[in-house]
Structure formats: C-alpha cells, structure tokens
Design an enzyme around this catalytic site. Structure first.
Site, short mmCIF file in Angstrom:
data_model
loop_
_atom_site.label_atom_id
_atom_site.label_comp_id
_atom_site.label_asym_id
_atom_site.label_seq_id
_atom_site.Cartn_x
_atom_site.Cartn_y
_atom_site.Cartn_z
N LYS A 69 -5.54 6.91 12.66
CA LYS A 69 -5.90 7.52 11.39
C LYS A 69 -6.19 9.00 11.56
O LYS A 69 -6.92 9.41 12.47
CB LYS A 69 -7.12 6.80 10.79
N CYS A 108 -16.00 -8.49 5.92
CA CYS A 108 -15.93 -8.85 7.34
C CYS A 108 -16.36 -7.64 8.15
O CYS A 108 -16.65 -6.59 7.58
CB CYS A 108 -14.50 -9.29 7.70
N CYS A 136 -7.85 -10.92 0.65
CA CYS A 136 -7.83 -10.55 2.06
C CYS A 136 -8.03 -11.78 2.94
O CYS A 136 -9.01 -12.51 2.80
CB CYS A 136 -8.92 -9.52 2.37
N CYS A 155 -13.40 -1.60 6.66
CA CYS A 155 -12.45 -0.87 5.82
C CYS A 155 -13.13 0.07 4.83
O CYS A 155 -12.52 1.05 4.41
CB CYS A 155 -11.56 -1.86 5.06
N LYS A 183 -3.48 0.91 15.07
CA LYS A 183 -3.39 1.92 14.00
C LYS A 183 -4.04 3.22 14.45
O LYS A 183 -4.94 3.24 15.30
CB LYS A 183 -4.07 1.39 12.74
N ARG A 200 -1.41 6.05 10.10
CA ARG A 200 -1.61 5.60 8.74
C ARG A 200 -1.62 6.78 7.77
O ARG A 200 -1.46 7.93 8.16
CB ARG A 200 -2.95 4.83 8.65
N ARG A 234 0.85 -1.20 0.00
CA ARG A 234 0.00 0.00 0.00
C ARG A 234 0.89 1.25 0.00
O ARG A 234 1.79 1.38 0.83
CB ARG A 234 -0.91 0.00 1.22
N CYS A 268 -14.83 -2.98 0.09
CA CYS A 268 -13.45 -3.37 0.36
C CYS A 268 -13.05 -4.47 -0.63
O CYS A 268 -13.86 -4.96 -1.42
CB CYS A 268 -13.30 -3.87 1.79
#
Length: 596
Positions: A242, A506, A467, A510, A240, A176, A107, A461
């Site tokens: 953001k 899931c 994934c 995301c 993480k 991120r 990414r 996503c």
C-alpha cells in the site's frame, strides 16, 4: 461498444488440469535463505497462473454454479474482484442443501479518490443495475460494488471502462490503490500531489494483458520475448503493498499505516519533495503473537522528481526479501523488522543509486476531514459530506443515493472520496453553490453533518453479511454503539469532543483500527476486543484493554474512562493521550511490542 469476450469452452477438465511449475523463478537479488521447495502454496499458484489468467475466462461462462473454481478465486483478487456469499442466509441455504448465495465484490482503482460527475453517474448506474442499489466508499478512497452476480461481472467491468475506470490491482499481491490527501484549502498543492499519486498508481499496476483479455474480450498479444511483468515477475509481491501521499498538517490517509508513505514537504505553497516512510501496516491475527500492526518509519527525504524510482526501489526490496514461506508474515512491515531498518534503507538506497537526505521537519494535527463548506485558494467551493461508514444507499428516512445522483447531474466540478469514507463535492464555482445547496436541503443531505464529534470521526469495515473473514458485525453495528457512547459523552458535557473510533469485524484492520483512540475488532458474534490509546492524528498504536467482550462490558469500561477524562483532562488533551497519561492503558512504543 466493446466486443463480447470469447473464452474457451468450459469443461470439467478446464478447472482440474493444470501444468505444474516445478521451479519458481525468483529474482537473482532475492534472499535465498528461503528454500524454494518450502514456498507457500500461493507462490506456486501465482507462478502457475499464466500471469493472472488462470481459467477465469472459462469459469465466468459456467452456469451450473454462481462461483468460480479453485485458484481462480484468489487470482480474481488481482483483478479487483472478491468472491463472497451472503452470510445472512448461509445456514438456511445449507439446510436446504443449496450452494451458498455466491456473489462478488468489485473494487474500483481510483488513485487519490478523484472522479468526475460523469464517472459518478456511471458508478451510480452500475450500482443500481448490478450491486443491489448501493455503493460503498472505502477507507482507501475508492468504491466497492457488492452483491454482483458472476454473470454481470463483465458488464460491470466494461461499464467502468466506458468512463476510463478499472479495477486493476485493487486487490491481490501487488501495489493496491494509491491514496492521496484531500484538502480543498490547498488545492494547487493537492493537484500536484494527486498527479504524482496517479502516476505512481499507473506505474505500479501489473502490466499483464490478462485483464484486457478476460474482461474486455481482447485477443492475446503475440509474445515479444520481453517479460510480461518486468517489475513483478511470475510471482508478483509476497503480499499486498500500500502506497499513500499525505499533505501535513492533516494526516487524513494515515500515512503511518502505509507500506510506503510520501509526506509532502513544502516551501511556502511550493512542493519541494517528500519525507519517505516505510513499513506500516494494520493487519494481525488473534492468538498469533508473531503478527502485529506497525507504524511506518521515516527514513529520509527525496526530491519530488524521484517519486517513481523510489516506488520501484522500495517495492523491489520487498519483492526480493519479503517472506514467501510464511504468508502471515509476508507484509513489508515484517521484512523491515526481521532484516532491520538500517539494512532495508541501505538496500533502497543501493537501488536508487543515491543516499536519502535527512528527513525534513513536518507536523500533523489531525487525521479527520474538514466537514461542511470550505473555500480553496483558487476561490472555488468544496462541500464535505459525512457518509456514515461509507454506505451510499437509499435508506428509509434518507434518499442518499438519489440525492447524490441529483447533485451529480448538475455538478460541473469533481467528486473526491476521502480516506475517512466521506465525500467531497469539489471544485464548485461560487455562482453554482446555491444550486448545490438547494439539492442538499431537498434531499436532507445537509443533516448528515449534524453529528457528534465521535460519530464524525468513526469508521467501520463492511463485515457481515458479505465479508468471508468477518467474525462479528461492524458497519451495521457501529452506528448504534456510537449512539450509546454518545449518551455517555453527553452526560459529561463531551458531545462535541472529536474522538476517533473504528471498528472491524475481524483483526485484519481494514478500517485501520489499531491507531484509533477507541477501537473494536470482532472475535465472535457480539464479541469484540476493545483497544484504547491510539493517537488522534494516527501517530501512535493503541493497546487492548478488554478481550472478547460484549456490549455491556464495553460501555461500562468506556464509561469509567470517559468520566475520568471529563474531570481530569488537561486543557486541549486528546482522549487517547489522556488514557495513557492517566494509566488506563499502557503506551505501545513499537509494533513488535503490541501483543506484550
């Protein structure tokens, strides 16, 4: 040309012998109510990693497996790289007694989603060479390369370096990629906000030399005696983190889904400062009621010259008080709720050395993109192209990948990836617009924008096949589901009605599903939870109305609500607002009550 990397010779012991850390160093201001001996295994892993080096360099050289060993799988996330495998063929390879078809996702770090035509052409070349002839635009305004072989990772990283791009901190327990509003109609303001977003990203990435050593082959610098990570220490963030910058009235970055959000406050066309929002986050776990999505809380206002120190203050509060015992509750949103918003705000102000001013007025009206042609205040043209679910590839009936390459070869301006997985061909001189229009027509890219209001406001996503967390399809399934829902909308005269719909494979969130008016999260192959009632501009959480159901039940339920909406809505009323007012779903007032 960059020098080749020279990792140590790989041996079996390279991957199984590590020197354990018996005591993890923790900042003095840290909440000491969490006993060190009970810290989660990831905390020990980070402390043992030699500032994210691990044995990654050696593992890349091992040819007997397409994977990397042990903890290096997690450490590589800090370098923007995920190990995955092709789940479409996982069972077949197991039957053949072969290891999974391991590949990697990389990414790119791309603050604000801004890149030049030369950078686009480099990404295009790398995608064709190493990523199965495809690129993926993400919901955080950047690119992902999928299906990358381990042996090609260094070449990919060095190719990005050639055009001043990298993958630092695109994943992992750190800050991120930083998001920023895309709004061609406010180009001067956007430029200033983008500059701050980029500065915040450059400031917040890890400072360890591990990235340069592993991917560029640089020698390790001699120790100066100073901490290699002055902000992160040896264990980085609990999870993480953001950050996003938004320019009202368009909430395109979904600022309430950010751990730290900066909402621009202007006087006329002049940027004065930002309202500060903290504690947003989408992730949750099914059947785990202590996990939930949360909308960020606005805690006050800062002048625009206080952005970097505010980032430091907020991040260090989460660094020091975030849960490092129970990883599923390690995001900042839980720290805010567990410690209390007043306490967290007080800690932030203490580290800033001044009190936040009261929040200034602002207003959001949507979180979508201005599709098609727009003219900025400087007279330049901008063309926003709808990219369904962000997938840039050559499809049987549409050469999207080739068309965008052709445009990049003549385009003199910039490209901008939007938070809605779309692409802006930006900063076009009026005299250059006809050449861009010719290419849009030649490759039929202009037809992409001829979509329904629902499709233009859809996001998904990646999910299957790459994934490892996916439990159901998302990117590959949502387009066909939207077609079926569009049929229902058309029957009621609502084909052009803009409704936000988001799908994930899931519950991790995301694609930011929990603020969409319609959302589906995967539970099992072909089975989803259905949510209704989110806010059109991301201002409200939705709520589950059906659990673990297949397409027939989803379409039946939506058909009933859409029919009621068509006949009983108030003038200008949004679908999510109507669903609550008409009693189809209860309103969620606060994230803590999402699972009630």
């Amino acid at each position: 040309m960059l020098p080749p990397c020279k990792p140590p010779t790989a041996t079996r012991s390279t991957f199984i012998e590590t020197k354990p850390v018996t005591t993890i160093e923790v900042d003095r201001s840290r909440d000491i109510s969490q006993p060190l001996e009970k810290l989660s295994p990831d905390e020990t892993m980070k402390a043992n990693s030699d500032q994210l080096r691990g044995t990654i360099a050696a593992g890349l050289e091992v040819e007997l497996t397409a994977a990397v060993p042990g903890d290096d799988i997690k450490l590589m996330k800090f370098h923007g790289v995920y190990q995955q495998d092709d789940r479409d063929i996982r069972d077949e390879r197991r039957r053949q007694k072969l290891e999974p078809a391991y590949r990697f996702m990389a990414r790119v770090r791309l603050p604000g989603g801004v890149l030049s035509s030369s950078q686009w052409l480099k990404l295009d070349a790398l995608g064709r060479a190493y990523a199965n002839n495809t690129l993926r635009l993400t919901t955080r305004q950047t690119f992902q390369f999928h299906y990358v072989h381990k042996k090609n990772l260094r070449a990919l990283m060095q190719g990005l370096h050639d055009v001043l791009l990298d993958t630092k901190a695109a994943c992992g327990d750190d800050a991120r990629g930083v998001m920023a509003s895309i709004n061609p109609q406010l180009s001067a303001l956007h430029a200033e906000v983008y500059a701050l977003a980029k500065a915040a990203s450059d400031h917040a990435i890890p400072k360890t030399g591990a990235y340069r050593e592993i991917w560029y082959g640089e020698e390790r610098a001699a120790s100066t005696g100073e901490p290699e990570e002055p902000l992160y220490g040896k264990t980085y963030m609990p999870r993480k983190f953001k950050i996003g910058f938004v320019i009202p009235p368009i909430n395109d970055i979904d600022v309430y889904a950010q751990d730290l959000g900066f909402i621009a406050v202007t006087e006329g066309k002049e940027l004065k400062g930002f309202n500060v929002a903290i504690g947003g986050g989408m992730g949750r776990t099914d059947n785990a009621p202590k996990t939930y999505p949360r909308l960020a809380s606005v805690i006050g206002y800062i002048a625009k010259d206080k952005v970097i120190e505010t980032c430091d203050a907020v991040m260090t509060v989460q660094r020091d008080y975030g849960d490092r015992v129970e990883r599923s509750r390690a995001r900042f949103k839980y720290t805010v709720d567990d410690k209390g918003l007043d306490f967290i705000k007080s800690e932030i102000e203490s580290r800033l050395g001044f009190a936040l001013e009261p929040a200034k007025p602002y207003n959001f009206t949507s979180n979508g993109d201005p599709i098609g042609w727009q003219r900025g205040e400087d007279g330049r043209e901008h063309y926003t192209l709808f990219i369904q679910n962000g997938r840039v590839s050559n499809f049987p009936d549409l050469a999207l990948f080739d068309g965008l390459r052709a445009i990049a070869q003549v385009h003199k301006g910039m490209f901008r990836v939007t938070p809605n997985q779309n692409l802006i061909i930006a900063d076009i001189e009026p005299g250059d617009r006809p050449a861009i229009e010719v290419l849009l027509r030649q490759y039929r890219l202009d037809t992409l924008n001829n979509a329904s209001g629902l499709r233009l406001n859809s996001m998904a996503c990646v999910a299957f096949p790459t994934c490892g967390l996916a439990m159901a399809e998302s990117e590959r399934y949502l387009p066909s589901l939207v077609t079926k829902i569009d049929t229902i909308l058309a029957e009621h005269g609502l084909a052009e009605e803009p409704i936000t719909i988001r799908m994930t494979g899931c519950p991790n969130g995301c694609a930011r599903p929990y603020i969409a008016e319609i959302a589906l999260t995967g539970r099992a192959p072909g089975k989803y939870n259905l949510y209704l009632g989110g806010g059109f501009h991301g201002q409200r959480l939705n709520k589950m109305v059906l659990e673990n159901v297949a397409e027939p039940a989803i379409l039946d339920h939506l058909g009933k609500v859409i029919g009621d909406f068509a006949h009983n809505r108030k003038p200008g009323e949004r679908f999510g607002d109507f669903a609550i007012r008409a009693g189809h779903v209860a309103e969620v007032k606060e994230g803590r009550f999402f699972n009630d």
